[in-house]
Write a protein that holds these residues in place. Structure first.
Motif: not given
Length: 470
Positions: A67-70, A76-80, A235-236, A379-380
């Motif tokens: 539940s915490w990883i999404y 952390s990933v590159k924006p789509k 990016r984090t 934010t995410g």
């Protein structure tokens, strides 16, 4: 090459009134699991009690652990193509109906079928949790002020709670259709597919509503210095996410209060059955109670933005938690008067509707504070942490109610309905009223002393963040 999308300011009419239709669809879909997954395993798929319990425990445990990883991944990933968060509203929801349906379909022998159901459960939840977190994250992206975020959170809550009322009418009709399509055993597989498709369509509506609210086309933005600053802030790393949590006392207080809020919701929902069976001695009233309290939740959710605008989201939530606790204690004192109990519990659920709707706005305030303190936009990650209290609330229901009933030696086969023991009635009231009241007091105290972000402070932090970006 197309020009970058111009960022919109202020909330559109569509967002003001219809943001939340995706959550309406999401709750419609997930309610199939909430109400029918266990009965599907035992009564339709005909699994043994041991295997049914193993499937239920294993899938819930995996879901809770993930539940915490999404949010961490989204951050952390590159924006789509359509933005860091908005893109996910269209990328994965369309896959969900196909995976989710197999969660309610028995194929082959018992072992093979169990494996298919477990894989369908885990994969469908992974595919819907990414857009779920992205959807909540967009509250912070589109809402530029505390009032705008409260508006979005309130509208979302109203639509989500409305779906609970609609589900009670729609699901039986779809189940009849499901029998014709897939047979009696797999009827809820058809229901899950249909409601999953509705969820995907309504998330697409959110995708369209948020057009222009998130800067897109990172390739174009990378050419400008300002865009490099934006990318650096967005990016984090793993340590950035840890700091966003550990250096954010308001967030920690809110997470703990949110656990208490969900404990209240899930425990009273589960304990209501026992109250109406052994104290009211009329189970038909339980269905009426569920309908009335869900309607009260919708009204509370709708009015949440009005309370927040007048008193702030924080003050409203704190006040509601304490008022709800008083109402629950009053219902315990008057527990033999079933009509008054239904009225008082409806008031408590009205308050829950208010608090449920304002919680995302409070999380949005902690996002602003985190960016102001650390210089990173999480934010995410922070939006995704809202999943954790929800899962723990479900877990609490499975612990509190059996523990309280077990303490008085409850055995359904041995209870004399006409002459219920006072000890059992007291235990039911403890689970239905007192333990949830204690949880609400804890939630109120945590926000009162731990969540020190006023509306004025949040606006100040936003202004300072904007100044740094120039």
């Amino acid at each position: 090459m197309s020009s970058p999308t111009k960022e919109r300011k202020g909330l559109s009419k569509a967002l003001r009134y219809f943001y939340g239709v995706g959550d309406f669809g999401f709750t419609l879909m997930s309610n199939v699991e909430s109400y029918y997954f266990t009965s599907f395993l035992t009564d339709f798929a005909k699994f043994s009690p041991f295997l049914s319990g193993l499937i239920g425990t294993l899938t819930t445990a995996i879901d809770a652990c993930l539940s915490w990883i999404y949010g961490a991944i989204l951050n952390s990933v590159k924006p789509k193509k359509w933005g860091r968060y908005r893109s996910w509203l269209i990328m994965l929801p369309w896959i969900v109906p196909f995976l989710y349906a197999f969660q309610f379909i028995r194929v082959g022998g018992e072992v093979i079928s169990a494996i298919v159901i477990i894989l369908a459960f885990v994969s469908s939840h992974i595919c819907w949790n990414f857009p779920y977190v992205a959807n909540v994250s967009m509250i912070s992206v589109a809402g530029k002020t505390p009032d705008e975020r409260s508006q979005l959170a309130s509208t979302r809550g109203a639509w989500a709670n409305l779906s609970k009322v609609v589900f009670s009418y729609v699901c039986p009709l779809l189940a009849v259709l499901g029998v014709k399509l897939l047979g009696e055993v797999n009827q809820y597989g058809a229901v899950a597919f249909i409601l999953g498709a509705i969820m995907a369509a309504l998330y697409y509506a959110h995708f369209k509503m948020f057009e222009g609210y998130e800067i897109v086309d990172p390739a174009e933005l990378d050419k400008a210095k300002s865009a490099q600053k934006t990318k650096s802030a967005d990016r984090t790393s793993g340590m950035d996410l840890v700091r966003a949590l550990l250096q954010n006392r308001p967030l920690i207080a809110l997470l703990l209060a949110d656990i208490a809020k969900f404990l209240f919701n899930f425990v009273i929902a589960g304990a209501a059955y026992y109250y109406f069976k052994y104290i009211a001695k009329d189970l038909d009233l339980n269905a009426l109670y569920i309908l009335i309290t869900n309607i009260c939740c919708v009204v509370g959710s709708y009015l949440a933005k009005t309370f927040a605008k007048k008193f702030s989201a924080r003050s409203t939530a704190i006040g509601m938690f304490f008022i709800m606790a008083v109402v629950l204690v009053a219902s315990r004192v008057l527990y033999t008067n079933v009509t008054l109990v239904m009225v008082l519990m409806s008031l408590a659920l009205f308050g829950y509707g208010v608090c449920y709707s304002l919680t995302p706005a409070l999380y949005a305030d902690t996002i602003v504070f985190s960016q102001w303190k650390t210089g990173k936009n999480a934010t995410g990650w922070i939006s995704g942490l809202q999943n954790v209290p929800l899962k723990l609330g479900v877990l609490a229901r499975g612990i509190v109610i059996p523990t309280v009933l077990g303490a008085v030696g409850y055995n359904a086969d041995k209870v004399d309905i006409a002459n219920v023991a006072p000890e059992l009635q007291s235990a039911i009231c403890l689970a239905f009223m007192i333990i949830p009241a204690i949880a609400l007091v804890v939630a109120g105290v945590l926000l009162l002393f731990g969540f020190n972000l006023s509306k004025e402070k949040v606006i100040q932090y936003q202004n300072e963040i904007a100044a740094r970006a120039k």
